[in-house]
Write a protein that holds these residues in place. Structure first.
Motif, PDB file in Angstrom:
ATOM      1  N   GLY A 175       1.038  -1.083  -0.085  1.00  0.00           N
ATOM      2  CA  GLY A 175      -0.071  -0.327   0.047  1.00  0.00           C
ATOM      3  C   GLY A 175       0.958   1.113  -0.083  1.00  0.00           C
ATOM      4  O   GLY A 175       2.062   1.263   0.144  1.00  0.00           O
ATOM      5  N   GLY A 176       0.307   2.481  -0.193  1.00  0.00           N
ATOM      6  CA  GLY A 176       0.859   3.744   0.062  1.00  0.00           C
ATOM      7  C   GLY A 176       1.148   4.152  -1.436  1.00  0.00           C
ATOM      8  O   GLY A 176       1.048   3.584  -2.423  1.00  0.00           O
ATOM      9  N   PRO A 177       1.727   5.491  -1.680  1.00  0.00           N
ATOM     10  CA  PRO A 177       1.910   6.065  -2.988  1.00  0.00           C
ATOM     11  C   PRO A 177       2.832   5.300  -3.862  1.00  0.00           C
ATOM     12  O   PRO A 177       2.873   5.353  -5.248  1.00  0.00           O
ATOM     13  N   LEU A 178       3.699   4.393  -3.502  1.00  0.00           N
ATOM     14  CA  LEU A 178       4.697   3.927  -4.330  1.00  0.00           C
ATOM     15  C   LEU A 178       4.290   2.446  -4.634  1.00  0.00           C
ATOM     16  O   LEU A 178       5.205   1.819  -5.278  1.00  0.00           O
ATOM     17  N   ALA A 179       3.362   2.118  -4.150  1.00  0.00           N
ATOM     18  CA  ALA A 179       3.001   0.554  -4.378  1.00  0.00           C
ATOM     19  C   ALA A 179       2.651  -0.101  -5.514  1.00  0.00           C
ATOM     20  O   ALA A 179       3.330  -0.857  -6.233  1.00  0.00           O
ATOM     21  N   LEU A 180       2.444   1.133  -6.618  1.00  0.00           N
ATOM     22  CA  LEU A 180       2.153   0.585  -8.027  1.00  0.00           C
ATOM     23  C   LEU A 180       3.121   1.443  -8.907  1.00  0.00           C
ATOM     24  O   LEU A 180       2.856   1.612 -10.114  1.00  0.00           O
ATOM     25  N   SER A 181       4.379   1.795  -8.337  1.00  0.00           N
ATOM     26  CA  SER A 181       5.449   2.645  -9.163  1.00  0.00           C
ATOM     27  C   SER A 181       6.215   1.808  -9.665  1.00  0.00           C
ATOM     28  O   SER A 181       6.837   0.832  -9.038  1.00  0.00           O
ATOM     29  N   LEU A 182       6.473   1.774 -11.053  1.00  0.00           N
ATOM     30  CA  LEU A 182       7.533   1.082 -11.725  1.00  0.00           C
ATOM     31  C   LEU A 182       8.794   1.133 -11.578  1.00  0.00           C
ATOM     32  O   LEU A 182       9.632   0.248 -10.999  1.00  0.00           O
ATOM     33  N   PRO A 183       9.318   2.678 -11.231  1.00  0.00           N
ATOM     34  CA  PRO A 183      10.544   2.923 -10.743  1.00  0.00           C
ATOM     35  C   PRO A 183      10.867   2.235  -9.240  1.00  0.00           C
ATOM     36  O   PRO A 183      11.900   1.772  -9.065  1.00  0.00           O
ATOM     37  N   GLU A 221      18.627   6.402  -4.712  1.00  0.00           N
ATOM     38  CA  GLU A 221      17.498   6.596  -5.600  1.00  0.00           C
ATOM     39  C   GLU A 221      16.214   6.288  -4.812  1.00  0.00           C
ATOM     40  O   GLU A 221      15.327   7.197  -5.045  1.00  0.00           O
ATOM     41  N   ARG A 222      16.167   5.351  -4.020  1.00  0.00           N
ATOM     42  CA  ARG A 222      14.953   5.175  -3.212  1.00  0.00           C
ATOM     43  C   ARG A 222      14.547   6.336  -2.439  1.00  0.00           C
ATOM     44  O   ARG A 222      13.271   6.720  -2.358  1.00  0.00           O
ATOM     45  N   ASP A 223      15.419   7.264  -1.816  1.00  0.00           N
ATOM     46  CA  ASP A 223      15.250   8.453  -1.253  1.00  0.00           C
ATOM     47  C   ASP A 223      14.763   9.368  -1.851  1.00  0.00           C
ATOM     48  O   ASP A 223      13.879  10.286  -1.502  1.00  0.00           O
ATOM     49  N   GLU A 224      15.094   9.486  -3.065  1.00  0.00           N
ATOM     50  CA  GLU A 224      14.602  10.511  -4.011  1.00  0.00           C
ATOM     51  C   GLU A 224      13.304  10.176  -4.503  1.00  0.00           C
ATOM     52  O   GLU A 224      12.636  11.010  -4.553  1.00  0.00           O
ATOM     53  N   LEU A 225      13.092   8.886  -4.964  1.00  0.00           N
ATOM     54  CA  LEU A 225      11.779   8.530  -5.335  1.00  0.00           C
ATOM     55  C   LEU A 225      10.667   8.741  -4.354  1.00  0.00           C
ATOM     56  O   LEU A 225       9.421   8.978  -4.673  1.00  0.00           O
ATOM     57  N   THR A 226      11.075   8.442  -3.084  1.00  0.00           N
ATOM     58  CA  THR A 226      10.116   8.906  -1.886  1.00  0.00           C
ATOM     59  C   THR A 226       9.646  10.274  -2.122  1.00  0.00           C
ATOM     60  O   THR A 226       8.414  10.347  -1.231  1.00  0.00           O
ATOM     61  N   GLY A 227      10.498  10.864  -2.187  1.00  0.00           N
ATOM     62  CA  GLY A 227      10.068  12.645  -1.990  1.00  0.00           C
ATOM     63  C   GLY A 227       9.312  12.967  -3.137  1.00  0.00           C
ATOM     64  O   GLY A 227       9.142  14.393  -3.393  1.00  0.00           O
ATOM     65  N   ILE A 228       9.002  12.248  -4.572  1.00  0.00           N
ATOM     66  CA  ILE A 228       8.600  12.874  -5.420  1.00  0.00           C
ATOM     67  C   ILE A 228       6.936  12.509  -5.564  1.00  0.00           C
ATOM     68  O   ILE A 228       6.661  11.394  -5.188  1.00  0.00           O
ATOM     69  N   GLU A 229       6.508  13.355  -5.822  1.00  0.00           N
ATOM     70  CA  GLU A 229       4.725  13.161  -5.706  1.00  0.00           C
ATOM     71  C   GLU A 229       4.148  12.497  -7.067  1.00  0.00           C
ATOM     72  O   GLU A 229       3.181  11.884  -6.981  1.00  0.00           O
ATOM     73  N   THR A 230       4.491  12.821  -8.198  1.00  0.00           N
ATOM     74  CA  THR A 230       4.044  12.391  -9.516  1.00  0.00           C
ATOM     75  C   THR A 230       4.773  11.389 -10.275  1.00  0.00           C
ATOM     76  O   THR A 230       6.098  11.313 -10.235  1.00  0.00           O
ATOM     77  N   PRO A 232       5.393  10.680 -13.621  1.00  0.00           N
ATOM     78  CA  PRO A 232       6.234  11.142 -14.533  1.00  0.00           C
ATOM     79  C   PRO A 232       7.570  11.535 -14.070  1.00  0.00           C
ATOM     80  O   PRO A 232       8.650  11.296 -14.628  1.00  0.00           O
ATOM     81  N   ALA A 233       7.516  12.298 -12.804  1.00  0.00           N
ATOM     82  CA  ALA A 233       8.898  12.668 -12.326  1.00  0.00           C
ATOM     83  C   ALA A 233       9.510  11.769 -11.655  1.00  0.00           C
ATOM     84  O   ALA A 233      10.813  11.745 -11.951  1.00  0.00           O
ATOM     85  N   ARG A 234       8.982  10.581 -11.219  1.00  0.00           N
ATOM     86  CA  ARG A 234       9.590   9.627 -10.509  1.00  0.00           C
ATOM     87  C   ARG A 234      10.381   8.832 -11.697  1.00  0.00           C
ATOM     88  O   ARG A 234      11.435   8.342 -11.460  1.00  0.00           O
ATOM     89  N   THR A 235       9.481   8.531 -12.892  1.00  0.00           N
ATOM     90  CA  THR A 235      10.266   7.866 -13.937  1.00  0.00           C
ATOM     91  C   THR A 235      11.510   8.363 -14.487  1.00  0.00           C
ATOM     92  O   THR A 235      12.477   7.978 -14.661  1.00  0.00           O
ATOM     93  N   ALA A 236      11.285   9.716 -14.567  1.00  0.00           N
ATOM     94  CA  ALA A 236      12.280  10.678 -15.077  1.00  0.00           C
ATOM     95  C   ALA A 236      13.611  10.765 -14.231  1.00  0.00           C
ATOM     96  O   ALA A 236      14.676  10.569 -14.470  1.00  0.00           O
ATOM     97  N   ALA A 237      13.351  10.627 -12.756  1.00  0.00           N
ATOM     98  CA  ALA A 237      14.564  10.445 -11.920  1.00  0.00           C
ATOM     99  C   ALA A 237      15.213   9.112 -11.685  1.00  0.00           C
ATOM    100  O   ALA A 237      16.413   9.251 -11.805  1.00  0.00           O
ATOM    101  N   ALA A 238      14.480   8.421 -12.089  1.00  0.00           N
ATOM    102  CA  ALA A 238      14.851   6.914 -12.109  1.00  0.00           C
ATOM    103  C   ALA A 238      15.573   6.503 -13.344  1.00  0.00           C
ATOM    104  O   ALA A 238      16.814   6.162 -13.240  1.00  0.00           O
TER     105      ALA A 238
END
Length: 307
Positions: A175-183, A221-230, A232-238
Protein backbone atom coordinates in the motif's frame (compact mmCIF):
# COMPACT_ATOMS: atom_id res chain seq x y z
CA UNK A 1 33.72 -21.01 16.47
CA UNK A 2 34.04 -21.75 20.20
CA UNK A 3 31.32 -20.27 22.34
CA UNK A 4 29.02 -19.36 19.48
CA UNK A 5 26.04 -20.98 17.81
CA UNK A 6 23.60 -20.14 15.05
CA UNK A 7 20.05 -20.58 13.90
CA UNK A 8 17.66 -18.99 11.48
CA UNK A 9 14.35 -17.19 11.80
CA UNK A 10 11.82 -17.40 9.03
CA UNK A 11 9.75 -14.23 9.28
CA UNK A 12 6.57 -15.39 7.59
CA UNK A 13 4.40 -13.59 4.99
CA UNK A 14 1.84 -12.38 7.52
CA UNK A 15 4.59 -10.33 9.20
CA UNK A 16 5.46 -8.67 5.89
CA UNK A 17 1.85 -7.88 5.07
CA UNK A 18 1.16 -6.44 8.55
CA UNK A 19 4.39 -4.39 8.45
CA UNK A 20 5.85 -6.22 11.44
CA UNK A 21 9.19 -6.99 9.73
CA UNK A 22 11.02 -3.98 11.19
CA UNK A 23 9.82 -4.73 14.71
CA UNK A 24 10.88 -8.36 14.46
CA UNK A 25 14.33 -7.57 13.06
CA UNK A 26 14.90 -5.14 15.91
CA UNK A 27 13.82 -7.76 18.48
CA UNK A 28 16.66 -10.17 17.67
CA UNK A 29 19.66 -8.27 19.06
CA UNK A 30 18.25 -7.59 22.56
CA UNK A 31 17.75 -11.37 22.79
CA UNK A 32 21.43 -11.93 21.97
CA UNK A 33 20.77 -12.94 18.37
CA UNK A 34 22.80 -11.08 15.75
CA UNK A 35 21.34 -10.97 12.19
CA UNK A 36 24.31 -11.72 9.93
CA UNK A 37 22.42 -12.26 6.66
CA UNK A 38 18.86 -11.90 5.40
CA UNK A 39 16.94 -12.16 2.16
CA UNK A 40 13.40 -12.39 0.87
CA UNK A 41 12.27 -15.79 -0.38
CA UNK A 42 9.11 -17.35 -1.75
CA UNK A 43 7.57 -20.17 0.27
CA UNK A 44 5.35 -22.94 -1.01
CA UNK A 45 2.82 -24.98 0.89
CA UNK A 46 4.30 -28.37 0.03
CA UNK A 47 7.76 -27.50 1.37
CA UNK A 48 6.44 -25.99 4.57
CA UNK A 49 4.02 -28.83 5.33
CA UNK A 50 6.91 -31.27 4.90
CA UNK A 51 9.12 -29.10 7.08
CA UNK A 52 6.56 -28.93 9.90
CA UNK A 53 5.92 -32.67 9.65
CA UNK A 54 9.63 -33.45 9.96
CA UNK A 55 10.22 -30.97 12.77
CA UNK A 56 7.58 -32.75 14.86
CA UNK A 57 10.03 -35.70 15.17
CA UNK A 58 7.42 -38.25 16.04
CA UNK A 59 5.43 -35.98 18.33
CA UNK A 60 1.70 -35.98 17.57
CA UNK A 61 0.92 -32.96 15.43
CA UNK A 62 -2.25 -31.83 13.70
CA UNK A 63 -1.63 -29.39 10.91
CA UNK A 64 -4.26 -27.11 9.35
CA UNK A 65 -5.64 -28.18 5.95
CA UNK A 66 -3.32 -27.83 2.97
CA UNK A 67 -5.51 -25.05 1.58
CA UNK A 68 -4.79 -22.94 4.68
CA UNK A 69 -1.06 -23.16 3.93
CA UNK A 70 -1.66 -22.19 0.31
CA UNK A 71 -3.61 -19.10 1.35
CA UNK A 72 -0.99 -18.10 3.88
CA UNK A 73 2.06 -18.40 1.63
CA UNK A 74 0.36 -16.59 -1.24
CA UNK A 75 0.20 -13.42 0.86
CA UNK A 76 3.78 -12.37 0.10
CA UNK A 77 7.43 -13.20 0.75
CA UNK A 78 9.12 -14.53 3.83
CA UNK A 79 12.29 -13.00 5.24
CA UNK A 80 14.94 -15.64 5.91
CA UNK A 81 17.29 -14.29 8.58
CA UNK A 82 20.48 -16.03 9.71
CA UNK A 83 21.22 -15.40 13.40
CA UNK A 84 24.48 -15.80 15.30
CA UNK A 85 24.50 -16.18 19.07
CA UNK A 86 27.38 -15.65 21.49
CA UNK A 87 26.43 -18.69 23.50
CA UNK A 88 25.85 -22.40 23.23
CA UNK A 89 22.26 -22.57 22.03
CA UNK A 90 20.99 -20.02 19.52
CA UNK A 91 17.95 -22.17 18.82
CA UNK A 92 16.88 -22.10 22.47
CA UNK A 93 17.32 -18.31 22.59
CA UNK A 94 15.22 -17.92 19.46
CA UNK A 95 12.61 -20.35 20.79
CA UNK A 96 12.24 -18.27 23.94
CA UNK A 97 11.93 -15.08 21.91
CA UNK A 98 9.29 -16.44 19.52
CA UNK A 99 6.88 -17.75 22.19
CA UNK A 100 4.15 -20.39 22.01
CA UNK A 101 2.65 -21.53 18.71
CA UNK A 102 -0.80 -20.24 19.66
CA UNK A 103 -0.69 -16.45 20.08
CA UNK A 104 -3.38 -16.75 22.75
CA UNK A 105 -0.90 -18.73 24.88
CA UNK A 106 2.28 -16.81 23.97
CA UNK A 107 3.75 -14.73 26.76
CA UNK A 108 3.50 -10.93 26.47
CA UNK A 109 6.65 -9.58 24.86
CA UNK A 110 7.25 -12.66 22.74
CA UNK A 111 7.00 -12.37 18.97
CA UNK A 112 3.99 -14.62 18.58
CA UNK A 113 1.96 -12.81 21.25
CA UNK A 114 0.80 -10.41 18.49
CA UNK A 115 0.14 -13.08 15.87
CA UNK A 116 -3.29 -13.80 14.40
CA UNK A 117 -3.59 -17.55 14.94
CA UNK A 118 -1.57 -20.77 15.12
CA UNK A 119 -0.64 -20.48 11.44
CA UNK A 120 -0.22 -16.72 11.02
CA UNK A 121 2.06 -16.39 14.04
CA UNK A 122 4.78 -14.27 12.43
CA UNK A 123 7.86 -16.49 12.66
CA UNK A 124 9.19 -20.04 12.39
CA UNK A 125 12.52 -21.28 13.73
CA UNK A 126 14.16 -24.72 14.09
CA UNK A 127 14.70 -26.72 17.27
CA UNK A 128 18.49 -27.20 16.93
CA UNK A 129 21.43 -26.59 14.58
CA UNK A 130 21.17 -29.91 12.67
CA UNK A 131 17.50 -29.16 12.06
CA UNK A 132 18.39 -25.61 11.03
CA UNK A 133 20.73 -26.82 8.29
CA UNK A 134 18.34 -29.56 7.13
CA UNK A 135 15.46 -27.08 6.93
CA UNK A 136 17.58 -24.52 5.05
CA UNK A 137 18.35 -27.22 2.48
CA UNK A 138 14.61 -27.58 1.91
CA UNK A 139 13.92 -23.85 1.86
CA UNK A 140 16.68 -22.62 -0.47
CA UNK A 141 18.51 -25.70 -1.75
CA UNK A 142 21.77 -27.29 -0.59
CA UNK A 143 24.23 -24.88 -2.25
CA UNK A 144 22.57 -21.72 -0.98
CA UNK A 145 22.01 -23.28 2.45
CA UNK A 146 25.74 -23.96 2.76
CA UNK A 147 26.53 -20.36 1.81
CA UNK A 148 24.22 -19.15 4.57
CA UNK A 149 25.74 -21.58 7.09
CA UNK A 150 29.23 -20.31 6.27
CA UNK A 151 28.06 -16.77 6.85
CA UNK A 152 26.74 -17.80 10.27
CA UNK A 153 30.10 -19.33 11.17
CA UNK A 154 32.24 -16.48 9.79
CA UNK A 155 30.10 -13.36 9.57
CA UNK A 156 31.21 -10.54 7.31
CA UNK A 157 30.06 -7.04 8.22
CA UNK A 158 29.79 -6.13 4.53
CA UNK A 159 27.41 -9.02 3.86
CA UNK A 160 25.46 -8.10 6.99
CA UNK A 161 25.00 -4.56 5.67
CA UNK A 162 24.20 -5.66 2.12
CA UNK A 163 21.57 -8.17 3.25
CA UNK A 164 20.15 -7.75 6.75
CA UNK A 165 20.82 -4.01 6.58
CA UNK A 166 18.91 -3.65 3.32
CA UNK A 167 16.11 -6.19 3.53
CA UNK A 168 13.51 -3.71 4.80
CA UNK A 169 14.20 -1.34 1.91
CA UNK A 170 13.83 -4.22 -0.54
CA UNK A 171 10.53 -5.54 0.83
CA UNK A 172 7.50 -5.32 -1.48
CA UNK A 173 4.93 -2.65 -0.74
CA UNK A 174 1.33 -3.56 -0.05
CA UNK A 175 0.00 0.00 0.00
CA UNK A 176 0.98 3.65 -0.15
CA UNK A 177 1.92 6.04 -2.96
CA UNK A 178 4.79 3.92 -4.33
CA UNK A 179 3.06 0.53 -4.27
CA UNK A 180 2.21 0.72 -8.00
CA UNK A 181 5.27 2.70 -9.10
CA UNK A 182 7.40 1.02 -11.77
CA UNK A 183 10.64 2.81 -10.75
CA UNK A 184 10.07 1.84 -7.13
CA UNK A 185 9.45 -1.81 -8.04
CA UNK A 186 12.63 -1.89 -10.14
CA UNK A 187 14.57 -0.33 -7.27
CA UNK A 188 13.41 -2.98 -4.81
CA UNK A 189 14.15 -5.82 -7.22
CA UNK A 190 17.67 -4.50 -7.79
CA UNK A 191 18.24 -4.42 -4.03
CA UNK A 192 17.23 -8.10 -3.91
CA UNK A 193 19.78 -8.82 -6.63
CA UNK A 194 22.42 -7.20 -4.41
CA UNK A 195 21.37 -9.38 -1.46
CA UNK A 196 21.44 -12.58 -3.47
CA UNK A 197 24.85 -11.86 -4.96
CA UNK A 198 26.29 -10.90 -1.56
CA UNK A 199 25.32 -14.27 -0.06
CA UNK A 200 26.25 -16.48 -2.99
CA UNK A 201 29.40 -14.62 -4.02
CA UNK A 202 31.04 -13.64 -0.73
CA UNK A 203 34.27 -15.42 -1.69
CA UNK A 204 34.51 -13.82 -5.15
CA UNK A 205 37.37 -11.29 -5.19
CA UNK A 206 36.24 -7.72 -5.83
CA UNK A 207 32.50 -8.44 -5.70
CA UNK A 208 31.48 -6.97 -2.35
CA UNK A 209 32.92 -3.48 -3.01
CA UNK A 210 30.89 -3.31 -6.22
CA UNK A 211 27.77 -4.40 -4.37
CA UNK A 212 28.38 -1.78 -1.68
CA UNK A 213 28.47 0.92 -4.37
CA UNK A 214 25.32 -0.45 -5.99
CA UNK A 215 23.52 -0.58 -2.63
CA UNK A 216 24.39 3.04 -1.89
CA UNK A 217 23.22 4.15 -5.34
CA UNK A 218 19.94 2.27 -4.94
CA UNK A 219 19.24 3.66 -1.47
CA UNK A 220 19.93 7.18 -2.72
CA UNK A 221 17.51 6.58 -5.58
CA UNK A 222 14.94 5.18 -3.14
CA UNK A 223 15.16 8.31 -0.99
CA UNK A 224 14.72 10.51 -4.05
CA UNK A 225 11.71 8.55 -5.34
CA UNK A 226 10.05 8.71 -1.92
CA UNK A 227 10.10 12.50 -2.06
CA UNK A 228 8.56 12.81 -5.53
CA UNK A 229 4.78 13.12 -5.81
CA UNK A 230 4.07 12.39 -9.48
CA UNK A 231 4.67 9.31 -11.57
CA UNK A 232 6.25 11.10 -14.58
CA UNK A 233 8.74 12.86 -12.31
CA UNK A 234 9.64 9.59 -10.55
CA UNK A 235 10.19 7.88 -13.89
CA UNK A 236 12.40 10.73 -15.11
CA UNK A 237 14.46 10.65 -11.91
CA UNK A 238 14.94 6.88 -12.07
CA UNK A 239 15.91 6.97 -15.74
CA UNK A 240 18.47 9.68 -15.03
CA UNK A 241 20.12 7.37 -12.50
CA UNK A 242 19.82 4.17 -14.52
CA UNK A 243 23.13 4.34 -16.39
CA UNK A 244 25.32 4.26 -13.28
CA UNK A 245 23.18 1.73 -11.44
CA UNK A 246 22.99 -0.60 -14.41
CA UNK A 247 26.77 -0.39 -14.93
CA UNK A 248 27.52 -1.25 -11.30
CA UNK A 249 25.12 -4.18 -11.21
CA UNK A 250 26.18 -5.59 -14.57
CA UNK A 251 29.83 -5.43 -13.54
CA UNK A 252 28.94 -7.18 -10.28
CA UNK A 253 27.08 -9.97 -12.07
CA UNK A 254 30.02 -10.47 -14.43
CA UNK A 255 32.52 -10.58 -11.58
CA UNK A 256 30.22 -13.11 -9.88
CA UNK A 257 29.98 -15.06 -13.15
CA UNK A 258 26.20 -15.12 -12.96
CA UNK A 259 24.65 -14.89 -16.44
CA UNK A 260 21.16 -15.33 -14.99
CA UNK A 261 21.62 -12.32 -12.72
CA UNK A 262 23.13 -10.27 -15.52
CA UNK A 263 20.15 -11.06 -17.73
CA UNK A 264 17.73 -9.99 -15.00
CA UNK A 265 19.64 -6.75 -14.38
CA UNK A 266 19.73 -5.90 -18.10
CA UNK A 267 16.02 -6.55 -18.59
CA UNK A 268 15.07 -4.52 -15.51
CA UNK A 269 16.83 -1.54 -17.05
CA UNK A 270 15.16 -2.17 -20.40
CA UNK A 271 11.69 -2.06 -18.86
CA UNK A 272 12.50 1.00 -16.76
CA UNK A 273 13.79 2.82 -19.84
CA UNK A 274 10.63 2.04 -21.81
CA UNK A 275 11.45 -1.15 -23.71
CA UNK A 276 8.14 -2.60 -22.60
CA UNK A 277 8.02 -5.31 -25.23
CA UNK A 278 10.53 -7.24 -23.11
CA UNK A 279 8.41 -7.48 -19.96
CA UNK A 280 7.56 -11.18 -20.45
CA UNK A 281 11.18 -12.24 -20.80
CA UNK A 282 11.97 -10.08 -17.77
CA UNK A 283 9.64 -12.17 -15.63
CA UNK A 284 11.38 -15.32 -16.83
CA UNK A 285 14.80 -13.79 -16.12
CA UNK A 286 13.85 -12.80 -12.56
CA UNK A 287 12.65 -16.32 -11.83
CA UNK A 288 15.82 -17.81 -13.34
CA UNK A 289 17.92 -15.53 -11.09
CA UNK A 290 15.91 -16.76 -8.06
CA UNK A 291 15.04 -13.23 -7.01
CA UNK A 292 11.74 -12.80 -5.18
CA UNK A 293 8.99 -11.08 -7.20
CA UNK A 294 5.59 -10.33 -5.66
CA UNK A 295 2.35 -10.69 -7.60
CA UNK A 296 1.78 -6.93 -7.38
CA UNK A 297 5.28 -6.19 -8.67
CA UNK A 298 4.74 -8.66 -11.50
CA UNK A 299 1.55 -6.80 -12.42
CA UNK A 300 3.37 -3.45 -12.33
CA UNK A 301 6.05 -4.76 -14.67
CA UNK A 302 3.46 -6.21 -17.03
CA UNK A 303 1.27 -3.12 -17.13
CA UNK A 304 4.21 -1.13 -18.51
CA UNK A 305 3.68 -3.16 -21.68
CA UNK A 306 0.14 -1.84 -22.14
CA UNK A 307 0.29 1.86 -21.23
Amino acid sequence: MSGTSWTYALVTPDALVTQALSRLLHAFRPAGLDPVAAELIRLDAETMVRLYDESARGRPITLPPHRAFQLWYALGPACLTILRHDGADACAAMGLLKGATDPASARPGSIRHTGENILMNLVHCPDDEPSALAELHQLVGPRHAEALRRQAARPDDRVRLLTAGTVEASAPLFGGPLALSLPSAVNRLRLRVVQRLAITGIAVPGLLPLLEKARLALLEERDELTGIETSPARTAAARARDGRTRALLREATRVARSPAMEDAVTRLSDVLMGSSERWATLLEAIRAAEVYLSDMESAVLEQSHYV
